[in-house]
Design a protein around this motif. Structure first.
Motif, PDB file in Angstrom:
ATOM      1  N   ASN A  64      42.630  47.773  31.395  1.00  0.00           N
ATOM      2  CA  ASN A  64      42.239  47.505  32.774  1.00  0.00           C
ATOM      3  C   ASN A  64      42.910  46.248  33.308  1.00  0.00           C
ATOM      4  OD1 ASN A  64      39.220  48.653  31.534  1.00  0.00           O
ATOM      5  ND2 ASN A  64      40.183  49.684  33.248  1.00  0.00           N
ATOM      6  N   ALA A  65      43.085  45.248  32.433  1.00  0.00           N
ATOM      7  CA  ALA A  65      43.741  44.015  32.858  1.00  0.00           C
ATOM      8  C   ALA A  65      45.200  44.267  33.235  1.00  0.00           C
ATOM      9  CB  ALA A  65      43.651  42.970  31.751  1.00  0.00           C
ATOM     10  N   LYS A  66      45.854  45.164  32.518  1.00  0.00           N
ATOM     11  CA  LYS A  66      47.246  45.483  32.838  1.00  0.00           C
ATOM     12  C   LYS A  66      47.344  46.109  34.223  1.00  0.00           C
ATOM     13  CE  LYS A  66      51.354  47.902  31.060  1.00  0.00           C
ATOM     14  NZ  LYS A  66      51.810  48.468  32.338  1.00  0.00           N
ATOM     15  N   VAL A  67      46.438  47.059  34.499  1.00  0.00           N
ATOM     16  CA  VAL A  67      46.445  47.698  35.812  1.00  0.00           C
ATOM     17  C   VAL A  67      46.147  46.677  36.908  1.00  0.00           C
ATOM     18  CG1 VAL A  67      45.285  49.431  37.240  1.00  0.00           C
ATOM     19  CG2 VAL A  67      45.840  49.956  34.871  1.00  0.00           C
ATOM     20  N   ALA A  68      45.310  45.688  36.580  1.00  0.00           N
ATOM     21  CA  ALA A  68      44.949  44.660  37.565  1.00  0.00           C
ATOM     22  C   ALA A  68      46.023  43.590  37.737  1.00  0.00           C
ATOM     23  CB  ALA A  68      43.625  44.006  37.170  1.00  0.00           C
ATOM     24  N   GLY A  69      47.146  43.699  37.009  1.00  0.00           N
ATOM     25  CA  GLY A  69      48.277  42.804  37.250  1.00  0.00           C
ATOM     26  C   GLY A  69      48.556  41.775  36.188  1.00  0.00           C
ATOM     27  N   MET A  70      47.934  41.872  35.023  1.00  0.00           N
ATOM     28  CA  MET A  70      48.108  40.870  33.979  1.00  0.00           C
ATOM     29  C   MET A  70      49.565  40.774  33.522  1.00  0.00           C
ATOM     30  SD  MET A  70      46.499  40.749  30.129  1.00  0.00           S
ATOM     31  CE  MET A  70      47.541  42.156  29.658  1.00  0.00           C
ATOM     32  N   THR A  71      50.175  41.906  33.209  1.00  0.00           N
ATOM     33  CA  THR A  71      51.538  41.878  32.667  1.00  0.00           C
ATOM     34  C   THR A  71      52.538  41.320  33.680  1.00  0.00           C
ATOM     35  OG1 THR A  71      51.786  44.207  33.319  1.00  0.00           O
ATOM     36  CG2 THR A  71      51.136  43.763  31.045  1.00  0.00           C
ATOM     37  N   ALA A  72      52.321  41.634  34.947  1.00  0.00           N
ATOM     38  CA  ALA A  72      53.222  41.105  35.976  1.00  0.00           C
ATOM     39  C   ALA A  72      53.082  39.590  36.104  1.00  0.00           C
ATOM     40  CB  ALA A  72      52.931  41.780  37.320  1.00  0.00           C
ATOM     41  N   LEU A 128      41.197  34.814  29.369  1.00  0.00           N
ATOM     42  CA  LEU A 128      41.506  34.509  30.773  1.00  0.00           C
ATOM     43  C   LEU A 128      42.422  33.298  30.891  1.00  0.00           C
ATOM     44  CD1 LEU A 128      39.811  31.949  32.360  1.00  0.00           C
ATOM     45  CD2 LEU A 128      37.910  33.313  31.508  1.00  0.00           C
ATOM     46  N   PHE A 129      42.495  32.464  29.830  1.00  0.00           N
ATOM     47  CA  PHE A 129      43.359  31.278  29.866  1.00  0.00           C
ATOM     48  C   PHE A 129      44.753  31.553  29.301  1.00  0.00           C
ATOM     49  CE2 PHE A 129      38.990  29.497  29.332  1.00  0.00           C
ATOM     50  CZ  PHE A 129      38.895  28.930  30.591  1.00  0.00           C
ATOM     51  N   ALA A 130      45.017  32.785  28.885  1.00  0.00           N
ATOM     52  CA  ALA A 130      46.331  33.120  28.323  1.00  0.00           C
ATOM     53  C   ALA A 130      47.431  32.875  29.361  1.00  0.00           C
ATOM     54  CB  ALA A 130      46.344  34.567  27.849  1.00  0.00           C
ATOM     55  N   LYS A 131      48.501  32.230  28.912  1.00  0.00           N
ATOM     56  CA  LYS A 131      49.597  31.902  29.821  1.00  0.00           C
ATOM     57  C   LYS A 131      50.910  32.551  29.424  1.00  0.00           C
ATOM     58  CE  LYS A 131      47.037  29.096  32.263  1.00  0.00           C
ATOM     59  NZ  LYS A 131      46.622  29.455  33.641  1.00  0.00           N
ATOM     60  N   SER A 132      50.919  33.206  28.243  1.00  0.00           N
ATOM     61  CA  SER A 132      52.178  33.744  27.769  1.00  0.00           C
ATOM     62  C   SER A 132      51.930  34.900  26.809  1.00  0.00           C
ATOM     63  CB  SER A 132      52.981  32.648  27.046  1.00  0.00           C
ATOM     64  OG  SER A 132      52.283  32.233  25.872  1.00  0.00           O
ATOM     65  N   TYR A 133      53.001  35.569  26.454  1.00  0.00           N
ATOM     66  CA  TYR A 133      52.955  36.648  25.471  1.00  0.00           C
ATOM     67  C   TYR A 133      52.424  36.144  24.132  1.00  0.00           C
ATOM     68  CZ  TYR A 133      54.997  40.078  22.187  1.00  0.00           C
ATOM     69  OH  TYR A 133      55.204  40.992  21.189  1.00  0.00           O
ATOM     70  N   GLY A 134      52.862  34.967  23.711  1.00  0.00           N
ATOM     71  CA  GLY A 134      52.441  34.412  22.429  1.00  0.00           C
ATOM     72  C   GLY A 134      50.955  34.107  22.382  1.00  0.00           C
ATOM     73  N   TRP A 203      42.760  40.019  37.084  1.00  0.00           N
ATOM     74  CA  TRP A 203      42.637  40.383  35.673  1.00  0.00           C
ATOM     75  C   TRP A 203      41.890  39.320  34.876  1.00  0.00           C
ATOM     76  CZ3 TRP A 203      44.790  37.127  32.040  1.00  0.00           C
ATOM     77  CH2 TRP A 203      45.769  36.235  32.475  1.00  0.00           C
ATOM     78  N   GLN A 204      41.947  38.052  35.341  1.00  0.00           N
ATOM     79  CA  GLN A 204      41.228  36.999  34.632  1.00  0.00           C
ATOM     80  C   GLN A 204      39.716  37.155  34.787  1.00  0.00           C
ATOM     81  OE1 GLN A 204      43.428  33.740  36.558  1.00  0.00           O
ATOM     82  NE2 GLN A 204      44.073  33.067  34.513  1.00  0.00           N
ATOM     83  N   TYR A 205      39.284  37.681  35.934  1.00  0.00           N
ATOM     84  CA  TYR A 205      37.861  37.906  36.137  1.00  0.00           C
ATOM     85  C   TYR A 205      37.316  38.968  35.170  1.00  0.00           C
ATOM     86  CZ  TYR A 205      37.529  35.042  40.351  1.00  0.00           C
ATOM     87  OH  TYR A 205      37.519  33.988  41.235  1.00  0.00           O
ATOM     88  N   ILE A 206      38.173  39.908  34.770  1.00  0.00           N
ATOM     89  CA  ILE A 206      37.739  40.926  33.807  1.00  0.00           C
ATOM     90  C   ILE A 206      37.290  40.264  32.513  1.00  0.00           C
ATOM     91  CG2 ILE A 206      38.513  42.854  32.366  1.00  0.00           C
ATOM     92  CD1 ILE A 206      40.339  43.710  34.630  1.00  0.00           C
TER      93      ILE A 206
END
Length: 483
Positions: A64-72, A128-134, A203-206
Motif C-alpha cells: 500500500n505504501a508503494k501505491v501511495a508514492g513511497m518508491t517515488a 516512516l522515517f526511512a530515507k533511503s533504500y538501505g 505513505w508515511q501516515y500508513i
C-alpha cells in the motif's frame, strides 16, 4: 508383533499412554464441553486473531505504501522494491523453529509473545522515517527477526487447548483476520491517499497509524494470554470436562520434555514433507497476491491509485469468508486435502484468466476466483499437519519446519513478480504452484487413508506388521489421521 486391546496400557521409551482411538470417546457432557470450548474461544481467538491481524498488516503494508508514492519519494526502482519485500524473509525464516522451542521453554509465554510483538511494531512505526533504500532494508530485516516465529507460536499454543478435529476452524480465525488486515490496509490507504496536510507524506501516515495501533494492542496480549489451559479452569464441572478432553487427546499429547529424537522423527515423516511442499506452493499465491494486488490493479488493470486501494477490499473480505466456510466443512467432515484441491480449482482458473484474457473486467473477476486459494490452502494445510502429528515436541518441530521452509516463498514471490504491468512470470509461476499443491494434497490424503485402513486392520487382528520402530503418538495403530 502382538497389539494389545484398546483398554491396555502401552509403555515405550518411557512414554505411558492409555491407548484408545482418539475419536472413540464421547464427551461425558456435551453441553458442558461446548461451554468450555467457547470459553477457550472467547479468551484466545479474538486476541490471537487481532495480533495476527496486526502481524499481517505490518508485514504487507509495504504494498500500500508503494501505491501511495513511497518508491517515488525515496527513488527506489521496481527491482529494489522487490528486494525490500523479499529481504524480510532473510531473518523471518531462521527464527521460526527456534522461536517455537524457546517459547515452549518459557514458563510465561506471554512475556515472549508480547515482547516479540512490541519490537516488530516499533520497527513498523519507524519505517516512516526511512530515507533511503538501505534504511528500508534494515527495518524490514528487523521486522522479520521479531515477527518470524509469531504464527508458529500461536499455532502451537492452539494445539494445547483444542482437539485435532477442532483446529481447522480456529486456524481459519487467524487467516480471516489476515484477510481483514489486507482489506483494512486498503481502506486506510484509500483515506490516506487524500491526506494533504501535515509534514508527512501519504505513505508515511500508513506506517504511523498502523505502527501505533500495533503497539497499543501489545497490552492485550501481555495481560490476556494465559500461561496454560489450567489457568482458565475455574469450576469442578470445567475441571471434569477438561480432564475428559485430555483423556481423549492422549495419543496426541505426552508429558515428556524436549527430546531430539522427536525432532528427527518430524524431519523424516512424509507428512511433514508433503506439508512443506503444500505450504510453499500455497504461500507463493498468498504472498504474491496480497503484496502485489494493489499494484496489479493500478498498473495492470489501469485503475488509478484510489481505485486500486478500495477495489482490493472486497476481494480480501470474500477470501476470508470463503476460508471460514471451507474450514468449518473441513472440521465437520474431517477432511483436509480434498478441500485444498477443490478450492484450488477456482484459483487455477483465476490465474489462467489473468494470463489469457485482455479485458480488465474479466481480470478483476479473476481476482475473486483466486480468493478461493489465497488463504484456504495455507490455513487448512497448517491445521492438517498439526492435527496429524504427535507427540507434542514432534508436532512443535513439524509446525516450525512447515512454517520455516514453506515461507521461503515469501522471499521468492517478489522475485517472480518483477515485470509490471502484466506480471506474466508471477502469474504463471503461481499457477504451476497451485497445480503442484493440489496434486500433493490428494496424494497425501490417499496415503493417510491407506494408513488408517491398515491401522484398523492391526487393531482388529492384533498383529502389527507395519514395521514401525515405535508404537506411540502418531505411530500408534490406534491413531486416526484426518485426511
Amino acid at each position: 508383533m502382538e497389539v494389545t486391546s484398546s483398554s491396555s496400557i502401552l509403555r515405550k521409551n518411557d512414554y505411558k499412554i492409555e491407548t484408545e482411538p482418539i475419536d472413540s470417546f464421547n464427551p461425558i457432557d456435551q453441553a458442558a464441553e461446548k461451554r468450555l470450548v467457547h470459553k477457550f474461544d472467547w479468551r484466545l481467538m479474538p486476541m490471537f486473531a487481532t495480533m495476527y491481524f496486526f502481524s499481517s498488516l505490518d508485514r504487507s503494508n509495504i504494498g500500500n505504501a508503494k501505491v501511495a508514492g513511497m518508491t517515488a519519494d525515496l527513488g527506489i526502482s521496481d527491482v529494489q522494491y522487490s528486494n525490500v519485500v523479499s529481504v524480510l524473509y532473510a531473518t523471518y525464516l531462521p527464527v521460526m523453529l527456534p522461536g517455537v522451542w524457546f517459547m515452549k521453554r518459557c514458563k510465561k509465554p506471554r512475556y515472549y509473545m508480547a515482547g516479540m510483538m512490541f519490537c516488530w511494531s516499533l520497527c513498523s512505526l519507524f519505517t516512516l522515517f526511512a530515507k533511503s533504500y538501505g534504511s528500508l532494508i534494515a527495518l524490514r530485516l528487523l521486522i522479520g527477526l521479531f515477527e518470524g516465529s509469531y504464527f508458529s507460536c500461536i499455532a502451537v499454543i492452539t494445539t494445547d487447548y483444542y482437539l485435532p478435529v477442532e483446529l481447522g476452524r480456529r486456524t481459519a480465525y487467524f487467516f480471516a483476520s489476515s484477510s481483514l488486515a489486507s482489506a483494512f490496509g486498503g481502506l486506510i490507504a484509500t483515506g490516506i491517499t487524500k491526506i494533504t496536510s501535515g509534514n508527512l507524506k501519504s505513505w508515511q501516515y500508513i506506517f504511523l497509524i498502523e505502527g501505533i495501533l500495533s503497539c497499543i494492542a501489545v497490552a492485550w496480549l501481555f495481560f490476556g494470554l494465559p500461561d496454560s489451559p489450567d489457568q482458565l479452569i475455574k469450576t469442578d464441572e470445567e475441571r471434569e470436562v477438561y480432564k475428559d478432553r485430555e483423556r481423549r487427546r492422549i495419543l496426541y499429547t505426552d508429558t515428556n520434555g524436549f527430546e531430539f529424537k522427536e525432532v528427527l522423527a518430524a524431519c523424516t515423516d512424509y507428512k511433514t514433507s508433503f506439508s512443506v511442499v503444500i505450504q510453499f506452493t500455497q504461500d507463493i499465491c498468498l504472498y504474491g497476491f496480497s503484496t502485489f494486488l494493489p499494484i496489479i490493479l493500478k498498473s495492470g488493470l489501469k485503475f488509478n491509485s484510489l481505485q486500486a486501494q478500495y477495489l482490493s477490499v472486497p476481494v480480501y473480505l470474500l477470501a476470508g469468508i470463503i476460508f471460514l466456510i471451507a474450514a468449518e466443512i473441513s472440521d465437520r467432515k474431517k477432511i483436509r486435502g480434498p478441500i485444498i484441491a477443490f478450492t484450488n480449482i477456482f484459483g487455477i482458473t483465476g490465474y489462467i484468466l489473468l494470463l489469457a484474457v485482455k479485458n480488465n473486467a474479466v481480470k478483476y473477476f479473476a481476482c475473486y476466483l483466486i480468493c478461493f486459494s489465497i488463504y484456504t490452502g495455507t490455513g487448512i494445510n497448517e491445521s492438517w499437519l498439526a492435527s496429524n502429528t504427535s507427540p507434542r515436541f514432534k508436532r512443535y518441530t513439524a509446525i516450525g519446519l512447515n512454517q520455516t521452509l514453506g515461507n521461503v516463498s515469501g522471499a521468492i514471490s517478489p522475485q517472480v513478480y518483477r515485470k509490471s504491468p502484466d506480471y506474466v512470470l508471477g502469474h504463471a509461476f503461481t499457477l504451476g504452484c497451485l497445480i503442484v499443491s493440489s496434486i500433493c494434497s490428494l496424494i497425501c490424503s490417499w496415503l493417510l487413508h491407506k494408513r488408517n485402513l491398515h491401522n484398523e486392520k492391526v487393531m482388529e487382528t492384533g498383529v502389527d506388521d507395519r514395521n514401525r520402530k515405535r508404537d506411540y503418538g502418531d505411530d500408534s495403530p490406534e491413531f486416526r489421521f484426518i485426511i
